[in-house]
Scaffold this active site. Sequence first.
Site, mmCIF file in Angstrom:
data_model
loop_
_atom_site.group_PDB
_atom_site.id
_atom_site.type_symbol
_atom_site.label_atom_id
_atom_site.label_comp_id
_atom_site.label_asym_id
_atom_site.label_seq_id
_atom_site.Cartn_x
_atom_site.Cartn_y
_atom_site.Cartn_z
ATOM 1 N N SER A 73 1.182 -0.922 9.872
ATOM 2 C CA SER A 73 0.401 0.290 10.049
ATOM 3 C C SER A 73 1.222 1.563 9.788
ATOM 4 O O SER A 73 1.704 1.787 8.685
ATOM 5 C CB SER A 73 -0.208 0.296 11.449
ATOM 6 N N ASP A 99 -2.962 6.592 7.272
ATOM 7 C CA ASP A 99 -1.694 5.959 7.619
ATOM 8 C C ASP A 99 -1.407 4.844 6.619
ATOM 9 O O ASP A 99 -2.159 4.644 5.659
ATOM 10 C CB ASP A 99 -1.701 5.453 9.064
ATOM 11 N N ASP A 114 -1.628 1.659 6.431
ATOM 12 C CA ASP A 114 -2.556 0.573 6.109
ATOM 13 C C ASP A 114 -4.004 1.042 6.003
ATOM 14 O O ASP A 114 -4.902 0.235 5.770
ATOM 15 C CB ASP A 114 -2.436 -0.579 7.107
ATOM 16 N N ASP A 159 -6.252 2.390 8.157
ATOM 17 C CA ASP A 159 -7.293 2.275 9.179
ATOM 18 C C ASP A 159 -7.380 3.520 10.059
ATOM 19 O O ASP A 159 -8.234 3.608 10.934
ATOM 20 C CB ASP A 159 -7.117 1.014 10.036
#
Length: 447
Positions: free
Chosen positions: A103, A242, A244, A246
């Site tokens: 993340s 961010d 990743d 999400d």
Amino acid sequence: MSQRKYFGTDGIRGRVGESPITPEFMLHLGWAAGQAFKRQGQRNSVLIGKDTRLSGYMFESALEAGLSAAGVDVKLLGPMPTPAIAYLTRTFRASAGIVISASHNPHHDNGIKFFSANGTKLDDALEAEIERWLEQPIQVCEPNELGKASRVDDAPGRYVEFCKSTVPNEFTLDGLHIVLDCAHGATYHVAPKVFKELGARVSVIGAEPDGLNINLNVGSTHLDALKQTVADKQADLGIAFDGDGDRVLMVDRDGSEVDGDELLFILASQRHAEGRLNGGVVGTLMTNLGVELALREIGIEFERANVGDRYVMERLLANNWIIGGEGSGHMVIRDCTSTGDGIVSALQVLLAIRRSGKTLGELRQGMAKLPQTMVNVRVAQRFDPLSRSDIVEAMRRAEAELGEAGRILLRASGTEPLIRVMAEGQNADDIARVAEQLALVVERSTP
């Protein structure tokens, strides 16, 4: 979750090369997950996607081998946002989806997240089942039963079309200049296409991943580059994802940050005004008290869940509500998607802007945030701070000092070896002092 050996609030995460984030563990994890999914009676295929970390190649191969050894077919998606794996898991009718990502963490960290066949986070029981299989030695299935692997070449295009489908056909971004910050992460090749194809003029930063620069001074955890670019380009607003994809945060045209709490208020209040909120809103223990007060002022019920999007989703499902989120920019919009999705959430905010005729800055004015201070205490290993009598006593003294207009929260991070100390109240100086004092007590009590 406290009984888990490997799973935290958002999967399994750590530093690359240190247990459990090693190739050997990932091989075993792939096999264990394959065994657990097979015994759930689910379909015999798993999707694997990843962000742009260099270590993702290594772990992708290890997971693929473990799943194959368990007799499970694998579809490889390559670098894709986490919510894209959730969506594609549903559309491919797969047993599960696996995301290789840490993340918003630096490149030297990595981790694993799982999605169910429905595109939601795994329930606790299935995570516990995977951990039980991890205690067993790998036993390779018969050679004629080994899983096959294939690549999905059109995954990015499929996801771009999905994102666009979450807004009405007549919706357009014509005349809007947007700066996108892709954090050198998983959205770098899909987010610009989404916003350009919807008609926006798009400037892009953080879209040149090299395997090592993910989240490095860019993205939703480092907004200075986005603020500067919005100013330099005289853009209407900026959007930061961010690593990743999400999470999403925004920057107004004047350079002011619009965080997840404010975005949650904007989405909820606009839907409420249009009569399509269908219930209340779920935040977390960390959500600013100003959100709760502002929503209740306009007649919207508010409920707090434990920190983590999986817990937000649990409360949304229990109440049959639609919208929830966290201050970090992790939004769950159930009538659009099954998990937190930065691109989809950003589109919903832009839809609110278009329908209201207001700017991002004007929409956020309906909520006044209370001063909030967070101090992160790094520890050798995570522990429950409320299990220590000296910490509990210090917390009670802090709460008494802040009074009814203040709030104290202590919690162990689910993704990092940190104890988070949060204080909230009317006076910024008071809460900063109280938070620092409490953090010192936590630090002294660290095992």
